[in-house]
Design a protein around this motif. Structure first.
Motif: not given
Lengths: 483, 400
Positions: A138-146
């Motif tokens: 799963r991709p997640a934005k840098p700096g995100s909780v995800q």
């Protein structure tokens, strides 16, 4: 009561485990709250892994070398299928060397894709045998909780009516357009809504209702459940839901979030593998999948569970993790951080699709040749036997190379060649039963290769064609003790 | 029954451009440079040429395909020109074409030119290239140093030689070529390098460091060949003649069969044996006075010493460290600096090697002249140890 169910299981979790502290250290300057989440690790793909390669390895671990001919169906659940419009499950089927006369299906669209694929496959099983795999990178934005939470993994099941290790008792599904998060077509990352709202209006209402219906269909009560699988990362949410369903707190399975993170559509299935590894015969397992609705499935383990030979499930993968502390390497492997790789990375990787199709048995199914006259194994398969003392013409029969053990005959670690994970390791790989392939070597640290190092074959991304949005797959040599 | 090429063709003129990073020169400039020297050396004119062969490896990326780059650059009088390409054996293949044409009696005088213009490609090493639509689907995206580095670990393991010792042998190979390159005015690299600097150099492809790799250069070399009879009529009493020209391409054994252990170059062994037979060489160490071998990487030269029967198996490191192949040794190797220091413009390299043997045979070696050379050997290895083309040629004097 049906006599169908799960006949085998397997998992695949990439060996690299990104230390969450490394993520927090890199990003806390812009969001101090990340510091508090900087505990444990998450499984991350090597640069040459994606949902499809992990799914392939999970099914291989599930089959553990068994005959594939009984399997007439393959379901591949994910929301990160590498191709939106190219049959992903078909690539896996080819990599597994399954018959081309197969019904195969990509299942996606929600975090329930894994449990929905499993439930659909069980409902439509009949007398056949089916493979179900769910996998996510799963991709997640840098700096995100995800980014802190999401991990990469795959889990696979073989389904059938003979040697059933976990009998399928019942299921119940609900479709409900509760937008807890979403990712629109063409977008790189999820957009997530507020946690408490999702819990109170989502989990707390939908799951107890659906769970109760599944229990009723099976003629059970919550107290009968020995293993409760609720793939959520929020603390105490799983135990709270268990309580609402009358399930004992001890039945709640660990979510593996501290070790590998949350593996999307694969996660419920991964927890089911973990439960089956821990279960005794005669135990009841409730599996919940959640995503714009829910799937609840109930199984009962059988005596056959103990007879199932050892295979690579969750346990061995949890133990096989290797810590990764370089956050920028993770970003680069994710293709989020575009490093300057130099002129060699400009190489045009256009694929001649007609060549690929003609040679698909070699490339995807890893079929070589075996000379019927002298027995020599050779890759690629060719018209004339390569054995200098044979040279027979048109004698080569199909011989699968994927499961043959091998070792290093020659190698290098190349700093000049372009590799997304330098140094680029490759060499001559000698197969114990015969045959030599000059091929790429993956998953080794620099400086550990030796002549004679034991290897096994894994299905991986060969390279990317960014100009045309394509990626190629081929087999690579990995450490023989890889999980 | 074929009788081979021995003494059927004489080389009456040769030329070689300055090798190096020739930012000043285009392929046509380089070809003119070697050709002019060759034709002056032979004492003939353009109209005496009956046929020509041009060797160039990379095509679209530098010189261009077909006969045209040579025919146009030299403004040849519409004589037949054939472009040949056989990886790093390309220059030797151009010469072989010209030699065979003369031997066949198809023409009296033929020209062979090899050229490569690598420094316009924008790469430090060799440019990336496709290996073919099927091969690209499965073969590693290897580099030249990475492919040849494979020999080292396999050689060390087979002969139970510690990697540090093998590295010293490899370092001496490069050290010796740098010593020789200083006396070679047309060489790309003309400075000595200390052993420690070689051993401590940055790693390119394990275990090959920077100084284990040859230069990537621009350059051209040319030869003019005729029959020994015509050569004598032109006043060459004892001309340089071709004693052997052999070529052995891989057939897939190294790529797919476990009979090859990865520690040597199979095709060199085959081509060398055939060449010795063709030339009537029975004791290479005694009879071959000098070699110009394909030292694309130090380890290649090291294992090739055994493949050419100049060292016993497993003894190359000792022989190299004992100075057997140094300028003052029994069989000097790369007296002009070799690919390592003279440079490696691929299509020109085979002809550059022939140029040096020719120069030595004619006693024109200046301060690098080897005493008592009767026969010299050139060797190319095109491709990678797994899949390659090896050429072995022997040149000598007609009456010897």
């Amino acid at each position: 009561m049906s006599d169908i169910g799960i006949t085998s299981f397997g998992a695949y979790i990439p060996k690299k485990r990104l230390n969450r502290k490394a993520i927090a250290d890199a990003n806390a300057w812009m969001n101090g709250a990340l510091r508090g989440m900087g505990k444990g690790s998450k499984a991350m793909c090597n640069w040459d892994e994606d949902a499809l390669t992990m799914a392939t390895e999970a099914v291989r671990n599930c089959l553990a070398g068994a005959d594939t001919s009984p399997y007439g169906k393959l379901y591949f659940g994910s929301t990160t299928h590498p191709f939106v419009d190219r049959h992903n499950a078909g690539i896996i089927a080819a990599a597994l060397n399954l018959s081309e006369d197969i019904r195969s299906l990509d299942v996606g669209g929600s975090q329930r894709a894994g449990t929905s694929a499993l439930s659909e496959a069980l409902d439509g099983l009949g007398d056949g045998n089916t493979l179900v795999v769910a996998s996510d990178a799963r991709p997640a934005k840098p700096g995100s909780v995800q980014e802190m939470q999401f991990g990469d993994a795959a889990a696979a099941f073989a389904l059938g009516s003979e040697h059933v290790i976990a009998r399928f008792l019942s299921s119940h599904s609900v479709a409900l357009d509760l937008v807890d998060h979403y990712r629109a077509a063409g977008e790189d990352f999820d957009y997530a809504l507020e946690d408490r709202w999702i819990k109170e209006m989502g989990y707390d209402i939908i799951i107890p209702e659906a769970g109760a219906k599944a229990l009723e269909k099976a003629g059970l009560t919550g107290a009968d459940i020995d293993h409760f699988i609720m793939p959520v990362r929020q603390r105490r949410l799983d135990t709270g839901l268990a309580k609402k369903l009358g399930i004992a707190a001890e039945a709640v399975r660990p979510n593996m979030n501290p070790e590998i993170g949350e593996a999307g559509t694969a996660h419920a299935l991964l927890m089911l593998v973990d439960a089956l590894e821990a279960a005794e015969p005669g135990q009841k397992i409730m599996v919940v999948g959640f995503g714009q609705g829910t799937d609840v499935l109930i199984f009962e383990t059988t005596e056959a569970l103990k007879a199932l030979g050892a295979r690579r499930g969750v346990k061995v993968h949890l133990e096989a993790g290797v810590e990764e502390n370089i956050y920028t390497r993770y970003l680069s492997f994710r293709r989020i951080l575009p490093y300057e790789w130099g002129i060699r990375a400009e190489r045009d990787n256009r694929t001649a699709q007609s060549t690929f199709f003609r040679k698909r048995d070699s490339i995807t199914s890893f079929i070589g040749g075996k000379c019927s006259q002298c027995g020599t194994l050779q890759f690629p398969k060719s018209r004339v036997c390569v054995n200098p003392n044979c040279q027979a013409i048109e004698t080569q029969e199909d011989h699968p190379f994927a499961d043959m053990p091998a070792s290093i005959k020659t190698f290098t670690e190349d700093n000049l060649a372009y590799s997304p994970s330098p140094p680029y390791q490759y060499g001559n790989v000698a197969f114990k039963e015969g045959g030599n392939i000059y091929m790429e070597i993956t998953d080794f640290d620099p400086g550990v290769l030796e002549i004679g190092t034991e290897l096994k074959m894994v299905f991986r991304i060969k390279d990317f064609d960014d100009k045309r949005g394509f990626r190629r797959y081929f087999w690579k040599a990995a450490p023989a003790d890889n999980a | 029954m074929a009788r081979g090429i021995k003494d059927k063709v004489a080389i009456i003129g040769m030329g070689c451009s300055k090798f190096g990073e020739r930012w000043d020169a285009s392929p046509d400039d380089l070809m003119m440079e070697s050709y002019t020297e060759a034709i002056d050396d032979a004492g003939i004119t353009k109209d005496d040429l009956g046929m020509a062969w041009m060797g160039v490896f990379f095509d679209e990326q530098n010189v261009g395909k077909s006969a045209l780059p040579l025919s146009q650059a030299l403004r040849l009088p519409n004589i037949p020109v054939t472009r040949v390409e056989n990886l790093c054996a390309t220059g030797t293949e151009a010469l072989r074409g010209a030699v065979y044409a003369v031997a066949a009696g198809a023409t009296d005088i033929a020209l062979a030119v090899g050229v490569e213009k690598l420094k316009d490609t924008g790469y430090g090493g060799l440019p990336e290239r496709t290996k073919g639509t099927f091969e690209d689907l499965w073969q590693p995206n290897s580099t030249a140093p990475g492919s040849f580095a494979q020999l080292a670990a396999a050689y060390a393991a087979k002969h139970d030689i510690p990697m540090e010792d093998l590295k010293r042998g490899m370092a001496h190979v490069s050290w010796k070529s740098h010593q020789n390159g200083v006396k070679s005015p047309k060489a790309h690299l003309q400075r000595t390098v200390e052993m420690d600097a070689i051993l401590d150099a940055p790693m390119i492809s394990f275990p090959l460091g920077l100084y284990d790799c040859c230069g990537v250069s621009d350059g051209s070399a040319a030869a003019i060949v005729t029959t020994p009879e015509i050569a004598r009529e032109m006043g060459h009493d004892n001309p340089v003649t071709v004693k052997a020209m052999q070529l052995a391409p891989s057939n897939g054994v190294e790529m797919s069969h476990n009979s090859w252990d990865g520690s040597y170059t199979l095709t060199t062994r085959i081509a060398a044996q055939r060449a010795y037979e063709e030339a009537g060489v029975t004791d290479p160490v005694k009879q071959i006075g000098m070699t110009e071998v394909h030292d694309c990487f130090s380890i290649t030269e090291l294992v090739v010493m055994e493949d050419l029967q100049l060292s016993e198996e497993g003894r190359a490191v000792n022989d190299i460290l004992d100075g057997k192949f140094d300028a003052t040794g029994d069989v000097p190797c790369q007296i002009d600096g070799g690919l390592k220091c003279f440079g490696h413009p691929i299509g020109a390299s085979g002809l550059r090697m022939a140029y040096e043997v020719y120069t030595q045979l004619r006693g024109r070696g200046g301060e690098r002249q080897i005493k008592d050379v009767n026969m010299g050997l050139t060797h190319n290895l095109g491709g990678i140890p797994n899949r390659n083309i090896s050429s072995v040629s022997i040149l000598g004097r007609y009456s010897d």
